[in-house]
Design an enzyme around this catalytic site. Structure first.
Site, mmCIF file in Angstrom:
data_model
loop_
_atom_site.group_PDB
_atom_site.id
_atom_site.type_symbol
_atom_site.label_atom_id
_atom_site.label_comp_id
_atom_site.label_asym_id
_atom_site.label_seq_id
_atom_site.Cartn_x
_atom_site.Cartn_y
_atom_site.Cartn_z
ATOM 1 C CG ASP A 27 34.389 49.024 38.164
ATOM 2 O OD1 ASP A 27 35.682 48.631 38.062
ATOM 3 O OD2 ASP A 27 34.756 49.344 39.396
ATOM 4 C CG HIS B 179 38.969 44.429 43.033
ATOM 5 N ND1 HIS B 179 38.834 45.287 43.970
ATOM 6 C CD2 HIS B 179 39.257 44.255 42.161
ATOM 7 C CE1 HIS B 179 38.782 46.742 43.286
ATOM 8 N NE2 HIS B 179 39.189 45.703 41.953
#
Length: 405
Positions: free
Chosen positions: A331, A256
């Site tokens: 993802d 992230h």
């Protein structure tokens, strides 16, 4: 007890194109006797859906004729144009606080799936997801991350779920029951895919990027509990996803926040990849029953200039060495700096789909048309292989339970 499955036929005219798709809308288990005919976006019960089934007719030789199963995916795929096919390969984020906006995204783009992040529950109340489904020509996969612990989405509605590490202190049978109950509650509010379980092998501190999202630092324990969870989730009527291939449990950081490296492929094969080796592929217990999510990881011996989610060798490894023939998704491509710091959204879409991902995932609300425009261009110039595109779409439709491969 088996959940119901409805046969659905949609045939309509939109602009200059005709959509005629035979769809078996699966809620899990057996085929119902009756069907639903969709006219426009409004389901209307047929006579057979409100009556008891007629006795089975005897086939030649006296054996009762068996009810038809879902259609073959080949026919469904061939009935779609390029744009429809590519749209099936996108799962995009919607704002759970804006049910009307979520329906509009599906109506305008006809994406194959939507992802619900955050903890707002407005979209999960008052049958709002039914309105989203009515906006779709092909039933939409509704995905969430609901692993338990720090990563769960419906706890405000139905209560807390323990983390994977906490669940591993229970028996596998107890975990299967937990997963079955949770999946039924997800299904009850309209969620069809749960991007879980996490099969990363990790001894990280609980609050680290994987940490207590992992069942254990022992591959055999991870395998045992991931199987228990996956089986319960399937019994509850929700499609699951093993993640994060090829292994995020010993990562250097959080994708992230930026680029993430993990040990070499040779090292991952000794530990992190053992759950995949044991669970997926022919002869293994989850063969044909689950999807796999690929992480954004820099893997020595596997990746070079791009992270694993955009690297063709990653998908080749999963398809060849581990003989996995089910659905593979990335993802999140939209809100992870391991991707966004290096690529635009459209570029990451085409890179992922051409590398071998069946589905490109975006957790954030973003414009879908530019993604489809870029994918169409890549399909036209051969960057995305046409035969591979059809195979990917078939995997998506089969993972939704709409057809068989």
């Amino acid at each position: 007890m088996h959940a119901r499955r409805h046969a659905v036929i949609r045939s309509e005219r939109r602009g200059n194109r005709t959509i005629g798709l035979a769809v078996a809308l699966v809620v899990g288990g057996a085929l119902a006797a009756g069907g639903v005919v969709l006219t426009g976006n409004n389901p209307t019960p047929t006579a057979s859906s409100t009556q008891a089934p007629a006795p089975a007719q005897a086939a030649v030789g006296g054996a009762p004729e068996q009810p038809a199963g879902p259609p073959d995916c080949t026919g469904m795929v061939s009935g779609m144009d390029d744009r429809q096919k590519l749209a099936q390969r996108l799962m995009v984020g919607v704002d759970a606080a804006d049910p009307a906006g979520a329906a509009a995204i599906v109506r305008d783009s006809q994406v194959g799936g939507i992802f619900i992040g955050g903890n707002d529950t407005a979209l999960l109340r008052d049958d709002n997801l039914a309105d989203v489904q009515k906006a779709a020509d092909v039933p939409v996969a509704v995905g969430v991350d609901d692993e338990g612990g720090r990563v769960q989405r419906i706890d405000d509605l139905v209560g807390d779920l323990p983390s994977a590490r906490a669940m591993a202190k229970k028996t596998p049978e107890q975990v299967t029951e937990l997963a079955r109950d949770r999946a039924q509650k997800l299904r009850d509010v309209g969620i069809t895919w749960n991007l879980a379980p996490d099969v990363d092998v990790s001894d990280q501190p609980s609050n680290d990027v994987i940490g207590d999202r992992s069942f254990s630092d022992d591959p055999a324990t991870v395998t045992k509990y991931a199987l228990a969870w996956a089986e319960g989730q399937e019994q509850g009527g929700v499609y699951g996803m093993l993640k994060h291939f090829p292994g995020h449990g010993r990562s250097s950081g959080d994708s992230h926040k930026g680029e993430v490296s993990v040990p070499s492929l040779a090292e991952l094969e000794k530990t992190d990849l053992k759950p995949y080796e044991s669970l997926v592929g022919p002869g293994n217990p989850l063969d044909g029953r689950t999807g796999v999510m690929v992480g954004h990881l820099d893997v020595p011996g596997l990746t070079t200039d791009v992270p694993s989610s955009l690297e063709p060798a990653t998908y080749q490894l999963l398809r060849t060495k581990y003989r996995f023939d089910g659905l593979v998704m990335t993802d999140d491509l939209g809100a992870m700096k391991a991707i966004t710091d290096r690529f635009g959204l459209a570029a990451s879409t085409t890179k992922a789909l051409s590398a071998g991902a069946d589905v490109a995932l975006f957790s954030n609300v973003t414009q879908v048309s530019p993604l489809l425009d870029a994918a169409q261009k890549a399909l036209d110039d051969g960057t995305i292989d046409r035969a591979g595109n059809d195979t990917a779409v078939a995997r998506v439709l089969a993972a939704k339970g709409l057809c068989r491969r």
